[in-house]
Design a protein around this motif. Structure first.
Motif, PDB file in Angstrom:
ATOM      1  N   TYR A  92       0.823  -1.207   0.000  1.00 18.26           N
ATOM      2  CA  TYR A  92       0.000   0.000   0.000  1.00 18.26           C
ATOM      3  C   TYR A  92       0.860   1.261   0.000  1.00 18.26           C
ATOM      4  N   LYS A  93       1.893   1.287   0.808  1.00 21.01           N
ATOM      5  CA  LYS A  93       2.744   2.474   0.902  1.00 21.01           C
ATOM      6  C   LYS A  93       3.504   2.753  -0.398  1.00 21.01           C
ATOM      7  N   SER A  94       3.634   1.746  -1.250  1.00 22.29           N
ATOM      8  CA  SER A  94       4.301   1.955  -2.537  1.00 22.29           C
ATOM      9  C   SER A  94       3.306   2.293  -3.654  1.00 22.29           C
ATOM     10  N   ASP A  95       2.028   2.432  -3.311  1.00 20.01           N
ATOM     11  CA  ASP A  95       0.974   2.676  -4.300  1.00 20.01           C
ATOM     12  C   ASP A  95       0.369   4.063  -4.076  1.00 20.01           C
ATOM     13  N   VAL A  96       1.036   5.086  -4.608  1.00 23.14           N
ATOM     14  CA  VAL A  96       0.617   6.470  -4.399  1.00 23.14           C
ATOM     15  C   VAL A  96      -0.795   6.737  -4.923  1.00 23.14           C
ATOM     16  N   PRO A  97      -1.174   6.268  -6.114  1.00 23.45           N
ATOM     17  CA  PRO A  97      -2.555   6.523  -6.562  1.00 23.45           C
ATOM     18  C   PRO A  97      -3.602   5.942  -5.607  1.00 23.45           C
ATOM     19  N   ALA A  98      -3.333   4.782  -5.055  1.00 22.89           N
ATOM     20  CA  ALA A  98      -4.272   4.185  -4.093  1.00 22.89           C
ATOM     21  C   ALA A  98      -4.350   5.037  -2.833  1.00 22.89           C
ATOM     22  N   GLN A  99      -3.200   5.507  -2.354  1.00 23.16           N
ATOM     23  CA  GLN A  99      -3.192   6.345  -1.161  1.00 23.16           C
ATOM     24  C   GLN A  99      -3.995   7.630  -1.378  1.00 23.16           C
ATOM     25  N   LYS A 100      -3.818   8.259  -2.537  1.00 18.37           N
ATOM     26  CA  LYS A 100      -4.557   9.493  -2.831  1.00 18.37           C
ATOM     27  C   LYS A 100      -6.061   9.230  -2.818  1.00 18.37           C
ATOM     28  N   TYR A 101      -6.469   8.149  -3.455  1.00 15.97           N
ATOM     29  CA  TYR A 101      -7.897   7.835  -3.510  1.00 15.97           C
ATOM     30  C   TYR A 101      -8.442   7.510  -2.114  1.00 15.97           C
ATOM     31  N   LEU A 102      -7.763   6.620  -1.394  1.00 14.61           N
ATOM     32  CA  LEU A 102      -8.273   6.155  -0.097  1.00 14.61           C
ATOM     33  C   LEU A 102      -8.174   7.219   0.992  1.00 14.61           C
ATOM     34  N   ASN A 103      -7.209   8.131   0.881  1.00 10.19           N
ATOM     35  CA  ASN A 103      -7.144   9.266   1.815  1.00 10.19           C
ATOM     36  C   ASN A 103      -8.375  10.137   1.693  1.00 10.19           C
ATOM     37  N   GLY A 104      -8.979  10.170   0.509  1.00  7.15           N
ATOM     38  CA  GLY A 104     -10.197  10.941   0.308  1.00  7.15           C
ATOM     39  C   GLY A 104     -11.424  10.281   0.915  1.00  7.15           C
ATOM     40  N   ILE A 105     -11.305   9.012   1.297  1.00 11.30           N
ATOM     41  CA  ILE A 105     -12.426   8.280   1.889  1.00 11.30           C
ATOM     42  C   ILE A 105     -12.345   8.274   3.408  1.00 11.30           C
ATOM     43  N   THR A 106     -11.142   8.051   3.925  1.00  8.39           N
ATOM     44  CA  THR A 106     -10.964   7.987   5.381  1.00  8.39           C
ATOM     45  C   THR A 106      -9.540   8.395   5.744  1.00  8.39           C
ATOM     46  N   ASN A 107      -9.402   8.976   6.945  1.00  5.84           N
ATOM     47  CA  ASN A 107      -8.080   9.321   7.464  1.00  5.84           C
ATOM     48  C   ASN A 107      -7.491   8.198   8.306  1.00  5.84           C
ATOM     49  N   LEU A 108      -8.288   7.182   8.580  1.00  4.73           N
ATOM     50  CA  LEU A 108      -7.831   6.077   9.424  1.00  4.73           C
ATOM     51  C   LEU A 108      -6.996   5.095   8.599  1.00  4.73           C
TER      52      LEU A 108
END
Length: 199
Positions: free
Chosen positions: A65-81
């Motif tokens: 997950y930490k190596s997947d920046v597009p996933a982080q950007k998307y999922l950060n928009g859903i939750t901060n947890l």
């Protein structure tokens, strides 16, 4: 009245059993609940909550997950947890129950051909690919596949892609060749077999 009793002597083919379902299968198969995006896993014949996943496997998921920046950007928009982001990431990459373990002999495997929907956000993730056999489908080929699934005519498909019918024929020939088929029906059946589409 039928009185013949057939004795079953053939052992079940383990390749047709959900990974982790047998009591002796320590491999892990993730599954997801579509409505809530909650993840569970199957191991040693038991179903467990995602929160019970052993730390050594959580760390493997975190690394991916930490190596997947597009996933982080998307999922950060859903939750901060972070733990919820990791669960959602696991859902989008591994959310379909199948016979291939997601963690095999302690090692996290490549993501599945699982898509939550035709426009699944995971298609933007770095580690998400959709394959038929070893061939990785392009975004346009995935769209064509989705349109095939809806049984649209070639004219409608070409129009919806804003391309000439002759160019669609060219794309189809290449797609069919790369997937080892010669007809639209054979392609749809193969795409279904590999989990690219669900009919």
């Amino acid at each position: 009245m039928i009185t013949t009793v057939h004795k079953i002597t053939k052992k079940p083919n383990n390749s047709q059993i959900v990974a982790g379902l047998l009591p002796t299968d320590s491999n892990i198969e993730f599954g997801g609940i579509k409505d809530t995006k909650e993840v569970f896993f199957v191991q040693n014949g038991k179903t467990h909550q995602f929160s019970d996943l052993p730390l050594k496997y959580v760390k493997q998921l975190e690394e991916k997950y930490k190596s997947d920046v597009p996933a982080q950007k998307y999922l950060n928009g859903i939750t901060n947890l972070f733990h919820k982001q990791l669960e959602l990431y696991t859902y989008f990459l591994y959310g379909d129950i199948d016979t291939t373990p997601d963690i095999l002999d302690g090692i996290l495997q490549e993501p599945e051909n699982f898509r939550d929907s035709d426009n699944c956000p995971s298609m933007l993730f770095k580690h998400k690919v959709i394959k038929i056999q070893d061939y990785i489908l392009t975004p346009r080929e995935i769209l064509i596949t989705d349109l095939f699934k809806k049984d649209f005519t070639d004219k409608i498909i070409a129009d919806s892609l804003n391309i000439a019918h002759s160019y669609l024929d060219y794309l189809k020939r290449n797609l069919f060749k790369n997937c080892g088929v010669t007809t639209k029906t054979a392609f749809v059946l193969k795409a279904q077999k590999y989990g690219v589409i669900q009919l």
